[in-house]
Design a protein around this motif. Sequence first.
Motif, PDB file in Angstrom:
ATOM      1  N   ASP A 160       0.825  -1.212   0.000  1.00 21.03           N
ATOM      2  CA  ASP A 160       0.000   0.000   0.000  1.00 21.03           C
ATOM      3  C   ASP A 160       0.859   1.260   0.000  1.00 21.03           C
ATOM      4  N   ARG A 176      -1.526   0.789  -5.250  1.00 18.48           N
ATOM      5  CA  ARG A 176      -0.550  -0.306  -5.246  1.00 18.48           C
ATOM      6  C   ARG A 176       0.187  -0.312  -6.577  1.00 18.48           C
ATOM      7  N   GLU A 179       0.318  -3.112 -10.303  1.00 13.92           N
ATOM      8  CA  GLU A 179      -0.880  -3.852 -10.680  1.00 13.92           C
ATOM      9  C   GLU A 179      -1.417  -3.378 -12.032  1.00 13.92           C
ATOM     10  N   ARG A 183      -5.668  -0.965  -8.558  1.00 16.59           N
ATOM     11  CA  ARG A 183      -6.837  -0.765  -7.695  1.00 16.59           C
ATOM     12  C   ARG A 183      -6.568   0.385  -6.722  1.00 16.59           C
ATOM     13  N   TYR A 185      -7.838   2.412  -3.434  1.00 13.70           N
ATOM     14  CA  TYR A 185      -8.671   2.229  -2.251  1.00 13.70           C
ATOM     15  C   TYR A 185      -8.746   3.514  -1.439  1.00 13.70           C
ATOM     16  N   LEU A 196     -12.883  -0.175  -2.060  1.00  9.95           N
ATOM     17  CA  LEU A 196     -12.365  -0.010  -3.415  1.00  9.95           C
ATOM     18  C   LEU A 196     -13.066   1.173  -4.067  1.00  9.95           C
ATOM     19  N   TRP A 197     -12.274   2.136  -4.527  1.00 15.82           N
ATOM     20  CA  TRP A 197     -12.827   3.329  -5.164  1.00 15.82           C
ATOM     21  C   TRP A 197     -13.022   3.099  -6.664  1.00 15.82           C
ATOM     22  N   ARG A 198     -11.968   2.653  -7.345  1.00 20.11           N
ATOM     23  CA  ARG A 198     -12.065   2.262  -8.746  1.00 20.11           C
ATOM     24  C   ARG A 198     -10.785   1.569  -9.181  1.00 20.11           C
ATOM     25  N   THR A 199     -10.835   0.931 -10.328  1.00 16.33           N
ATOM     26  CA  THR A 199      -9.646   0.367 -10.936  1.00 16.33           C
ATOM     27  C   THR A 199      -9.293   1.217 -12.150  1.00 16.33           C
TER      28      THR A 199
END
Length: 241
Positions: A160, A176, A179, A183, A185, A196-199
């Motif tokens: 994180d 992160r 990835e 993702r 957060y 989770l806010w969005r990817t």
Amino acid sequence: LSADGRYLLFDDRFGVYLRPTDGSPATKLGSEAAWADDLSPDGLWAVATSSSGDHLILLPTGPGDPHPLPSHHLKSYAGARWFPDSRRILANGREEGMDIRSYVTDREGTRPQALTTEGIWGLSVSPDGGMVAAVGSGRISLWRTDGAASRDVPGSGPADRPVAWTTDANALWIFRRGEIPARIYRVDVTSGQRRLWRTIAPADVTGVDSILDFEITPDGRSYFYTFRRVLSELYLVRGLR
């Protein structure tokens, strides 16, 4: 990224630039040999790290010349962030024979004072300037700038990265690195509740091996990210018969 999402500070091999996010042309702030770190909350200054890594540089966003800050006892620097007062600076660096840690200095070049212990470095400053969210201990840790004891954010992990605080300072925006898609957060700093806010990912992920950096405004309305795309590889083979 400015707090209102209107300006983006960035660099390339030719210098450090400030560009409006409406697509207007970028303004070169100077200093070819530097890496952009952060834009001051009042919008008047940018702080950058010299390409040699041995000192910080202040760049005015208006008229004026770049102003190197003295290194004092630090042998190398690894990024810097402004405090909300646009005067103090959170600098990550190393003393001779020591591991990285965070220090507090200012625009006047005051001798940096250690904030974190060795191996811990800060990535974001709270809206009131009272706390710094840091990494390096396996969890996100919160360090009080008044010298009070630090504490960990429950539920946080070694991957994180606390890229920003929310406007109310009750949560952190977490990214992160590495990835695909990444993702994002929102993590409560007291309870550790993670939402989770969005990817995020480029529309075309062909050859994209990593999303390197992510920044977001405290209100979550504006953000940007950088990624690396590799479309070819060259191999050298020896000993063929």
